[in-house]
Design a protein around this motif. Sequence first.
Motif, PDB file in Angstrom:
ATOM      1  N   GLY A 281     104.813 109.417  97.060  1.00 34.61           N
ATOM      2  CA  GLY A 281     105.289 109.832  98.381  1.00 34.61           C
ATOM      3  C   GLY A 281     104.689 111.170  98.761  1.00 34.61           C
ATOM      4  O   GLY A 281     103.942 111.771  97.996  1.00 34.61           O
ATOM      5  N   ARG A 408     110.364  98.895  85.023  1.00 35.03           N
ATOM      6  CA  ARG A 408     109.351  98.327  85.928  1.00 35.03           C
ATOM      7  C   ARG A 408     109.134  96.839  85.655  1.00 35.03           C
ATOM      8  O   ARG A 408     109.066  96.020  86.579  1.00 35.03           O
ATOM      9  CB  ARG A 408     108.046  99.109  85.755  1.00 35.03           C
ATOM     10  CG  ARG A 408     106.893  98.593  86.592  1.00 35.03           C
ATOM     11  CD  ARG A 408     105.652  99.449  86.328  1.00 35.03           C
ATOM     12  NE  ARG A 408     104.433  98.813  86.814  1.00 35.03           N
ATOM     13  CZ  ARG A 408     103.208  99.196  86.454  1.00 35.03           C
ATOM     14  NH1 ARG A 408     103.053 100.209  85.600  1.00 35.03           N
ATOM     15  NH2 ARG A 408     102.146  98.587  86.942  1.00 35.03           N
ATOM     16  N   GLU A 414     106.929  95.789  92.917  1.00 41.62           N
ATOM     17  CA  GLU A 414     107.268  96.123  94.312  1.00 41.62           C
ATOM     18  C   GLU A 414     108.535  96.978  94.336  1.00 41.62           C
ATOM     19  O   GLU A 414     108.565  98.047  94.942  1.00 41.62           O
ATOM     20  CB  GLU A 414     107.436  94.818  95.113  1.00 41.62           C
ATOM     21  CG  GLU A 414     107.485  95.027  96.613  1.00 41.62           C
ATOM     22  CD  GLU A 414     108.899  95.305  97.123  1.00 41.62           C
ATOM     23  OE1 GLU A 414     109.030  96.194  98.002  1.00 41.62           O
ATOM     24  OE2 GLU A 414     109.870  94.682  96.646  1.00 41.62           O
ATOM     25  N   LYS A 415     109.576  96.508  93.650  1.00 44.34           N
ATOM     26  CA  LYS A 415     110.849  97.243  93.670  1.00 44.34           C
ATOM     27  C   LYS A 415     110.753  98.554  92.901  1.00 44.34           C
ATOM     28  O   LYS A 415     111.351  99.561  93.282  1.00 44.34           O
ATOM     29  CB  LYS A 415     111.970  96.372  93.116  1.00 44.34           C
ATOM     30  CG  LYS A 415     112.328  95.278  94.117  1.00 44.34           C
ATOM     31  CD  LYS A 415     113.597  94.563  93.771  1.00 44.34           C
ATOM     32  CE  LYS A 415     114.048  93.710  94.944  1.00 44.34           C
ATOM     33  NZ  LYS A 415     114.284  92.318  94.577  1.00 44.34           N
ATOM     34  N   PHE A 417     108.148 100.596  92.503  1.00 44.11           N
ATOM     35  CA  PHE A 417     107.484 101.679  93.234  1.00 44.11           C
ATOM     36  C   PHE A 417     108.243 102.050  94.510  1.00 44.11           C
ATOM     37  O   PHE A 417     108.188 103.186  94.966  1.00 44.11           O
ATOM     38  CB  PHE A 417     106.009 101.342  93.484  1.00 44.11           C
ATOM     39  CG  PHE A 417     105.200 101.427  92.206  1.00 44.11           C
ATOM     40  CD1 PHE A 417     104.885 102.672  91.655  1.00 44.11           C
ATOM     41  CD2 PHE A 417     104.813 100.278  91.515  1.00 44.11           C
ATOM     42  CE1 PHE A 417     104.183 102.769  90.457  1.00 44.11           C
ATOM     43  CE2 PHE A 417     104.110 100.364  90.314  1.00 44.11           C
ATOM     44  CZ  PHE A 417     103.790 101.608  89.790  1.00 44.11           C
ATOM     45  N   ARG A 418     108.991 101.090  95.034  1.00 46.75           N
ATOM     46  CA  ARG A 418     109.873 101.425  96.166  1.00 46.75           C
ATOM     47  C   ARG A 418     110.978 102.377  95.684  1.00 46.75           C
ATOM     48  O   ARG A 418     111.306 103.371  96.341  1.00 46.75           O
ATOM     49  CB  ARG A 418     110.478 100.139  96.747  1.00 46.75           C
ATOM     50  CG  ARG A 418     111.322 100.359  97.972  1.00 46.75           C
ATOM     51  CD  ARG A 418     111.152  99.238  99.008  1.00 46.75           C
ATOM     52  NE  ARG A 418     111.458  97.912  98.465  1.00 46.75           N
ATOM     53  CZ  ARG A 418     112.688  97.405  98.412  1.00 46.75           C
ATOM     54  NH1 ARG A 418     113.726  98.108  98.847  1.00 46.75           N
ATOM     55  NH2 ARG A 418     112.899  96.193  97.929  1.00 46.75           N
ATOM     56  N   LEU A 419     111.530 102.054  94.509  1.00 44.16           N
ATOM     57  CA  LEU A 419     112.560 102.910  93.901  1.00 44.16           C
ATOM     58  C   LEU A 419     112.036 104.343  93.715  1.00 44.16           C
ATOM     59  O   LEU A 419     112.722 105.317  94.039  1.00 44.16           O
ATOM     60  CB  LEU A 419     112.977 102.305  92.551  1.00 44.16           C
ATOM     61  CG  LEU A 419     113.764 103.194  91.584  1.00 44.16           C
ATOM     62  CD1 LEU A 419     115.132 103.584  92.163  1.00 44.16           C
ATOM     63  CD2 LEU A 419     113.958 102.484  90.231  1.00 44.16           C
ATOM     64  N   ARG A 421     109.668 105.894  95.294  1.00 41.22           N
ATOM     65  CA  ARG A 421     109.501 106.625  96.562  1.00 41.22           C
ATOM     66  C   ARG A 421     110.847 106.947  97.213  1.00 41.22           C
ATOM     67  O   ARG A 421     111.000 107.995  97.843  1.00 41.22           O
ATOM     68  CB  ARG A 421     108.569 105.869  97.505  1.00 41.22           C
ATOM     69  CG  ARG A 421     107.100 106.182  97.185  1.00 41.22           C
ATOM     70  CD  ARG A 421     106.163 105.635  98.230  1.00 41.22           C
ATOM     71  NE  ARG A 421     106.154 104.179  98.189  1.00 41.22           N
ATOM     72  CZ  ARG A 421     105.264 103.466  97.489  1.00 41.22           C
ATOM     73  NH1 ARG A 421     104.319 104.074  96.811  1.00 41.22           N
ATOM     74  NH2 ARG A 421     105.330 102.166  97.496  1.00 41.22           N
ATOM     75  N   GLU A 422     111.814 106.076  97.028  1.00 42.45           N
ATOM     76  CA  GLU A 422     113.173 106.366  97.521  1.00 42.45           C
ATOM     77  C   GLU A 422     113.735 107.587  96.788  1.00 42.45           C
ATOM     78  O   GLU A 422     114.359 108.451  97.379  1.00 42.45           O
ATOM     79  CB  GLU A 422     114.117 105.199  97.182  1.00 42.45           C
ATOM     80  CG  GLU A 422     114.283 104.128  98.210  1.00 42.45           C
ATOM     81  CD  GLU A 422     115.105 104.582  99.403  1.00 42.45           C
ATOM     82  OE1 GLU A 422     114.611 104.326 100.503  1.00 42.45           O
ATOM     83  OE2 GLU A 422     116.207 105.184  99.262  1.00 42.45           O
ATOM     84  N   ILE A 444     118.522  99.157  94.547  1.00 37.84           N
ATOM     85  CA  ILE A 444     117.255  98.653  95.068  1.00 37.84           C
ATOM     86  C   ILE A 444     116.867  97.322  94.432  1.00 37.84           C
ATOM     87  O   ILE A 444     116.329  96.441  95.088  1.00 37.84           O
ATOM     88  CB  ILE A 444     116.152  99.722  94.893  1.00 37.84           C
ATOM     89  CG1 ILE A 444     116.417 100.819  95.924  1.00 37.84           C
ATOM     90  CG2 ILE A 444     114.747  99.131  95.030  1.00 37.84           C
ATOM     91  CD1 ILE A 444     115.406 101.913  95.958  1.00 37.84           C
ATOM     92  N   SER A 445     117.193  97.151  93.154  1.00 41.83           N
ATOM     93  CA  SER A 445     116.791  95.913  92.478  1.00 41.83           C
ATOM     94  C   SER A 445     117.811  94.804  92.687  1.00 41.83           C
ATOM     95  O   SER A 445     117.494  93.635  92.523  1.00 41.83           O
ATOM     96  CB  SER A 445     116.639  96.178  90.982  1.00 41.83           C
ATOM     97  OG  SER A 445     117.912  96.440  90.406  1.00 41.83           O
TER      98      SER A 445
END
Length: 467
Positions: A281, A408, A414-415, A417-419, A421-422, A444-445
């Motif tokens: 991010g 991971r 996907e989840k 790397f979203r986690l 950045r969140e 998130i997951s």
Amino acid sequence: ATTASPGAVATAAPSAKAVATPGTAVTPAGKPPTVGAPGIGDPDFPFDGNGGYDVRHYTLKLSYDPATRRLAGSAIVKAKAVQDLDAFNLDLRGLRVDRVTVDGTPAGFRREGDELVIQPAARIAKGARFTVQVDYGGEPQPIREDASLGVYGFIATTDGSFVTNEPNGAKTWFPSNDHPADKATFTFEITVPDGVTAIANGELVAERKAGDGKKTFVWRERHPMATYLATMMTGKFEVRTGTTGKGIPIYTAVDPAFRGSLGYLYEETKRLTDHWTTVFGPYPFSSTGGVIDNFTAGYALEVQTKPVYGGFVPRTGTIAHELAHQWFGNSVTIARWRDLWLNEGFATYAEWLWSEHRGEATTDQIFRQYYTQASDQIWRHPPAVARPNNLFHASVYKRGAMTLHVLRRTIGDEKFFRLIREWTGANRHGNVTTEQFIRLAEEISGKRLQELFDAWLYQPGRPAQVP
Ligand code: ARG
Ligand code: ZN
């Protein structure tokens, strides 16, 4: 200033043993004196930091003479009271205090171990903003903790100073609320003899003649910073500045003994800072950089905006590690030291990601290697309970990184790397705990992850299940 972190630091007052006694402070008639706690509430470091107030800004006006090793000047601490205060503490180790004022009025003070106990002339009301000025000086002495932390704090070198505070060495050179739960912005005005360069956090905003064959360097860190990430590196340095491809100002410096590595440090810092913005991010600060000094510390430190490398040319993986800390640790900061894996596990995993990105060993290969070959030490010692006498245990780094890899593989790229950045986005410039990370990962997951985290972070022994 402290960011609220539920249950972490606000509660659990340390033992009342060294609580400041109000003495002769003037207290409103009929009201019992109320004093700030001598610790901020970290159960493992009961006297680190202090209670009763939040620091907003430190202004450190300091002169340092490498020849005499004398540091002298003033620390001006702007803070906000979170309770009524008839007395409160700052952390300060060694040095001599000459004068303390609160809002311009001389205040009483005394030393108790590494605590500077201050009694303002009048009670500070809860919610009030106040300014403390401490005039002080002397020859700073670093902390030597042979068991595990080594030498840290203010270290005099042949031509200046090498300053790395983690975990609680800020108090060796300035009076502070020396705990990561209270972050603040900083201004440094450092005066040194001509020919000596003074480097601190953030950006260089002025450089001026101070008379008497001296020069003042003014640095400003305008984002909140934990005291353990503050620095004043002084000495002879060769400097290279510029801007990264993504427009982030960069300041790199090396001791003349490392002259040949300035270009390498500059280029690697530049490309890794930019690379991590695509993974973690937006970059959280206003500049990036790095400093190689020729003091052999045996470690590097992720000093905010400018990691410091103690007497060695860092591998590219080490630069990747220290720059990853700008997100994990420096922007998103732990509220108590036992959660240190949130810094070191992520920074170590960043090294693995960098290796994979460059087409070297993949994260799976590195994980398997550790999983099958890691020493018993790592399996005996769960990473999320970092202990004062063993803060930088290999498990905090390696098993911390392994935990992230298992996560991971469990929730998918996907989840995952979203986690990440969140996590860096929602907690930017804040304070966090492991519990918050687990909650966000579950959210998130959409999975229950208690068992995974329990086995990997909290239980001794090698977890049997790997994805
Ligand atoms: N946080 C540093 C790193 O892993 C390590 C600091 C070690 N500090 C110490 N006092 N030994 O990059
Ligand atoms: Zn690290």
